[in-house]
Design a protein around this motif. Structure first.
Motif, mmCIF file in Angstrom:
data_model
loop_
_atom_site.group_PDB
_atom_site.id
_atom_site.type_symbol
_atom_site.label_atom_id
_atom_site.label_comp_id
_atom_site.label_asym_id
_atom_site.label_seq_id
_atom_site.Cartn_x
_atom_site.Cartn_y
_atom_site.Cartn_z
ATOM 1 N N GLN A 1 49.330 31.151 39.398
ATOM 2 C CA GLN A 1 47.989 30.591 39.219
ATOM 3 C C GLN A 1 47.047 31.101 40.305
ATOM 4 O O GLN A 1 45.882 31.394 40.034
ATOM 5 C CB GLN A 1 48.041 29.071 39.254
ATOM 6 N N ILE A 2 47.554 31.199 41.519
ATOM 7 C CA ILE A 2 46.748 31.740 42.609
ATOM 8 C C ILE A 2 46.379 33.194 42.300
ATOM 9 O O ILE A 2 45.240 33.613 42.522
ATOM 10 C CB ILE A 2 47.503 31.626 43.951
ATOM 11 N N PHE A 3 47.342 33.943 41.756
ATOM 12 C CA PHE A 3 47.069 35.331 41.387
ATOM 13 C C PHE A 3 45.984 35.399 40.312
ATOM 14 O O PHE A 3 45.040 36.187 40.423
ATOM 15 C CB PHE A 3 48.358 36.011 40.896
ATOM 16 N N SER A 4 46.099 34.581 39.269
ATOM 17 C CA SER A 4 45.108 34.584 38.184
ATOM 18 C C SER A 4 43.730 34.205 38.693
ATOM 19 O O SER A 4 42.733 34.844 38.345
ATOM 20 C CB SER A 4 45.519 33.616 37.078
ATOM 21 N N MET A 5 43.666 33.180 39.514
ATOM 22 C CA MET A 5 42.393 32.765 40.064
ATOM 23 C C MET A 5 41.785 33.885 40.911
ATOM 24 O O MET A 5 40.583 34.155 40.829
ATOM 25 C CB MET A 5 42.576 31.507 40.910
ATOM 26 N N SER A 6 42.606 34.552 41.701
ATOM 27 C CA SER A 6 42.118 35.639 42.551
ATOM 28 C C SER A 6 41.614 36.813 41.729
ATOM 29 O O SER A 6 40.574 37.405 42.053
ATOM 30 C CB SER A 6 43.231 36.116 43.486
ATOM 31 N N VAL A 7 42.327 37.154 40.667
ATOM 32 C CA VAL A 7 41.893 38.252 39.802
ATOM 33 C C VAL A 7 40.570 37.916 39.137
ATOM 34 O O VAL A 7 39.657 38.755 39.075
ATOM 35 C CB VAL A 7 42.983 38.577 38.741
ATOM 36 N N MET A 8 40.446 36.690 38.651
ATOM 37 C CA MET A 8 39.188 36.285 38.012
ATOM 38 C C MET A 8 38.025 36.310 39.007
ATOM 39 O O MET A 8 36.930 36.748 38.677
ATOM 40 C CB MET A 8 39.301 34.886 37.410
ATOM 41 N N ALA A 9 38.268 35.844 40.218
ATOM 42 C CA ALA A 9 37.213 35.869 41.232
ATOM 43 C C ALA A 9 36.838 37.310 41.581
ATOM 44 O O ALA A 9 35.653 37.624 41.750
ATOM 45 C CB ALA A 9 37.673 35.125 42.482
ATOM 46 N N TYR A 10 37.836 38.185 41.658
ATOM 47 C CA TYR A 10 37.562 39.596 41.936
ATOM 48 C C TYR A 10 36.738 40.229 40.819
ATOM 49 O O TYR A 10 35.742 40.910 41.078
ATOM 50 C CB TYR A 10 38.882 40.353 42.131
ATOM 51 N N LEU A 11 37.145 39.999 39.563
ATOM 52 C CA LEU A 11 36.407 40.574 38.437
ATOM 53 C C LEU A 11 35.002 39.983 38.333
ATOM 54 O O LEU A 11 34.047 40.687 38.001
ATOM 55 C CB LEU A 11 37.174 40.368 37.134
ATOM 56 N N TYR A 12 34.869 38.713 38.613
ATOM 57 C CA TYR A 12 33.561 38.063 38.586
ATOM 58 C C TYR A 12 32.603 38.715 39.587
ATOM 59 O O TYR A 12 31.432 38.918 39.303
ATOM 60 C CB TYR A 12 33.747 36.574 38.896
ATOM 61 N N ALA B 1 45.992 38.648 34.539
ATOM 62 C CA ALA B 1 45.664 37.251 34.847
ATOM 63 C C ALA B 1 46.165 36.328 33.741
ATOM 64 O O ALA B 1 46.716 35.252 34.011
ATOM 65 C CB ALA B 1 44.158 37.085 35.041
ATOM 66 N N GLY B 2 45.983 36.732 32.483
ATOM 67 C CA GLY B 2 46.473 35.929 31.363
ATOM 68 C C GLY B 2 47.984 35.824 31.352
ATOM 69 O O GLY B 2 48.551 34.740 31.153
ATOM 70 N N ALA B 3 48.661 36.957 31.595
ATOM 71 C CA ALA B 3 50.130 36.948 31.625
ATOM 72 C C ALA B 3 50.643 36.104 32.788
ATOM 73 O O ALA B 3 51.658 35.405 32.665
ATOM 74 C CB ALA B 3 50.650 38.378 31.734
ATOM 75 N N SER B 4 49.932 36.133 33.887
ATOM 76 C CA SER B 4 50.321 35.343 35.043
ATOM 77 C C SER B 4 50.215 33.841 34.759
ATOM 78 O O SER B 4 51.070 33.064 35.180
ATOM 79 C CB SER B 4 49.436 35.736 36.225
ATOM 80 N N MET B 5 49.203 33.442 34.024
ATOM 81 C CA MET B 5 49.072 32.027 33.664
ATOM 82 C C MET B 5 50.167 31.598 32.680
ATOM 83 O O MET B 5 50.665 30.478 32.750
ATOM 84 C CB MET B 5 47.689 31.745 33.084
ATOM 85 N N ILE B 6 50.541 32.503 31.781
ATOM 86 C CA ILE B 6 51.655 32.196 30.866
ATOM 87 C C ILE B 6 52.952 32.042 31.658
ATOM 88 O O ILE B 6 53.745 31.125 31.406
ATOM 89 C CB ILE B 6 51.789 33.299 29.786
ATOM 90 N N LEU B 7 53.170 32.934 32.632
ATOM 91 C CA LEU B 7 54.353 32.826 33.498
ATOM 92 C C LEU B 7 54.342 31.501 34.246
ATOM 93 O O LEU B 7 55.377 30.835 34.366
ATOM 94 C CB LEU B 7 54.393 33.999 34.481
#
Length: 189
Positions: free
Chosen positions: A129-140, A82-88
């Motif tokens: 960003q959609i990927f990062s948001m989705s990963v965070m929601a999944y982990l949450y 998720a962090g790498a995706s936001m950097i990308l």
């Protein structure tokens, strides 16, 4: 059909504000927050790259193998993705800003055809960003790392606003290009 210089200028300034939201969501460690109830009030803020606690007023790297954050299978890998995706996304946003600036400085003929690659870049900017948001929601929702009472915070919301605005800009720019009046070029005698 073509997009006027004014449309690119407006898109540029809206995208600068949008890009600022993305940078803020990367920098501020406020994706998730856990508040300890009474009697000992303490806030724990989870960011993409660090964890901060209000009681000690210190931040540390997160997730970290040294602090036992990676005991759950796949947690660290997903969080880092998720962090790498936001950097990308930030890199792609920089390219989109450069493309918008170059388009605004070019002649009318080049501007009339630049809407398609810029719209594509805006969508490409939103996808990580959609990927990062989705990963965070999944982990949450699935990780035992986050206790009951953990909530989404500002950086998570900024990420959502940023990718939605980016998609809207792409759609509006495409609609202006397709549905706008034809661009009659000046023909010298």
């Amino acid at each position: 059909m073509g997009v006027s210089l004014l449309a690119y200028v407006v898109t540029f300034f809206i995208f600068i504000c949008n890009y600022t939201l993305t940078i803020c969501s990367i920098v501020f460690p406020r994706w998730l927050t856990f508040v300890t109830p009474v009697p000992f009030y303490m806030e724990t803020h989870y960011g993409l790259f660090k964890l901060c606690r209000s009681i000690t007023r210190e931040c540390r790297v997160f997730p970290s193998y040294d602090h036992g954050d990676c005991q759950e299978e796949g947690f660290c890998e997903l969080w880092r993705a998720a962090g790498a995706s936001m950097i990308l996304s930030a890199i792609l946003g920089g390219l989109a800003l450069f493309a918008l600036l170059a388009t605004m400085c070019s002649n009318r003929r080049k501007r009339s055809k630049a809407w398609a690659p810029i719209s594509f870049l805006l969508v490409l900017y939103a996808l990580p960003q959609i990927f990062s948001m989705s990963v965070m929601a999944y982990l949450y929702n699935s990780s035992s790392t986050f206790y009951i009472g953990t909530k989404y915070n500002v950086s998570f919301v900024l990420c959502i606003i940023s990718w939605i605005v980016s998609i809207l800009l792409s759609v509006i720019l495409s609609l202006v290009a397709v549905l706008g009046p034809p661009d009659y070029s000046y023909q010298p005698l």
